[in-house]
Write an enzyme that holds these catalytic residues in place. Structure first.
Site, mmCIF file in Angstrom:
data_model
loop_
_atom_site.group_PDB
_atom_site.id
_atom_site.type_symbol
_atom_site.label_atom_id
_atom_site.label_comp_id
_atom_site.label_asym_id
_atom_site.label_seq_id
_atom_site.Cartn_x
_atom_site.Cartn_y
_atom_site.Cartn_z
ATOM 1 N N CYS A 75 -3.229 36.686 -51.226
ATOM 2 C CA CYS A 75 -3.635 35.713 -52.247
ATOM 3 C C CYS A 75 -4.023 36.332 -53.583
ATOM 4 C CB CYS A 75 -4.751 34.819 -51.729
ATOM 5 S SG CYS A 75 -6.357 35.620 -51.469
ATOM 6 N N HIS A 115 -10.692 33.380 -50.408
ATOM 7 C CA HIS A 115 -9.313 33.029 -50.736
ATOM 8 C C HIS A 115 -9.215 32.537 -52.171
ATOM 9 C CE1 HIS A 115 -5.260 31.634 -50.394
ATOM 10 N NE2 HIS A 115 -5.587 30.363 -50.530
ATOM 11 N N ASP A 130 -1.530 27.023 -55.266
ATOM 12 C CA ASP A 130 -1.829 28.129 -54.357
ATOM 13 C C ASP A 130 -0.522 28.708 -53.838
ATOM 14 O OD1 ASP A 130 -2.766 29.922 -52.507
ATOM 15 O OD2 ASP A 130 -3.732 28.433 -51.210
#
Length: 283
Positions: A75, A115, A130
């Site tokens: 991420c 995250h 995302d």
């Protein structure tokens, strides 16, 4: 949300990497197009952690790996790159942080925020993007503050109010064959780039981080989701239904990484892949 200065990114190289040749205006259509193509072209993967190489989130290093070398990342790499791309296009974007709930046992204690996700404001409305959540990555931006069910090219999602220790958060959920499964809870408030350094270091070094002791790989194409958890391969269709799931041998794992996930498998990955197969699929 403020625009803020961002390190330069080669937009032409990035768009070649994801196969995009459309408009570059900061519109919702552009955001949707980029969010759809990014996780197809740039897989989620943590191979460098298992190879002992560490994870740099310095922009030049990220670009050299994810754009230049044809690799994927997790991420902080994926959404760090996407953030700079969107800022270069003129979007109003900030980095956010979320606590992961995916596959957590019911009633488990809260996990720390680990995250990175992105919030993009378009015409006064905040959209969640995302590009770095493995096999259940978003392939379209979602309205962060809408409680309605939202369609995506890969199933339905919803985002609902929740709390952790009295602090308000927004919980992102995916419709898995009629069951709403929580992915993560997004906290409000922007993070500076320097804030991610410590979280990234923890993620690739701490023994409690699953990235240090298991392989996680994912790619989403226009017609499928592919995921690897160690040597367990899962292929889902766009509705989330399982098409195939099986455990792979070392040779099959190497071929899948190359031919299905699209990674440039290197010769020195072999010992790690042998170890991954010996580990088997985590419970």
């Amino acid at each position: 949300m403020g625009r803020g200065a961002a390190p330069a990114v080669d937009l032409d190289a990035y768009f070649r990497r994801i196969g995009y040749d459309g408009p570059r205006e900061p519109t919702l259509d552009t955001l949707r197009a980029v969010a759809f193509r990014h996780p197809d072209a740039i897989p989620f993967e943590n191979l460098d952690v298992l190879l002992g190489r560490g994870i740099s989130i310095v922009p030049g290093d990220v670009d050299a790996k994810l754009i230049g070398a044809g690799r994927g990342g997790y991420c902080y790499e994926q959404n760090g790159l996407l953030k700079r791309v969107l800022q270069a296009l003129g979007f109003q974007v900030e980095g956010l942080m979320a606590r992961v709930l995916w596959m957590a046992p019911e009633g488990a204690p809260p996990r720390p925020r680990s995250h990175q996700v992105l919030g993009i404001v378009i015409d006064g409305e905040t959209w969640l993007a995302d590009a770095g959540f493995g096999g259940c990555v978003l392939t379209t931006p979602l309205r962060l503050f809408s409680d309605e069910v939202q369609d995506s090219p890969h199933g339905k999602f919803r985002i609902v109010d929740t709390q952790t220790n009295g602090v308000a958060e927004r919980q992102v959920q995916a419709d898995l064959s009629g069951r709403w499964a929580p992915l993560y809870q997004v906290s409000q408030g922007a993070w500076a780039e320097v804030d991610y350094e410590q979280a990234n270091f923890y993620t690739y070094t701490h023994p409690s981080s699953h990235f240090t002791w298991s392989m996680t790989v994912g790619r989403t194409t226009p017609t499928a989701r592919y995921a690897l958890k160690n040597n367990r391969f899962t292929h889902r269709d766009v509705t989330g239904a399982v098409v195939e799931q099986r455990d792979l041998s070392v040779d099959e794992l190497e071929a899948t990484l190359r031919e299905v996930i699209g990674l440039p498998v290197e010769a020195d990955w072999r010992p790690v892949l042998e170890k991954v197969v010996a580990w088997g699929t985590p419970a």
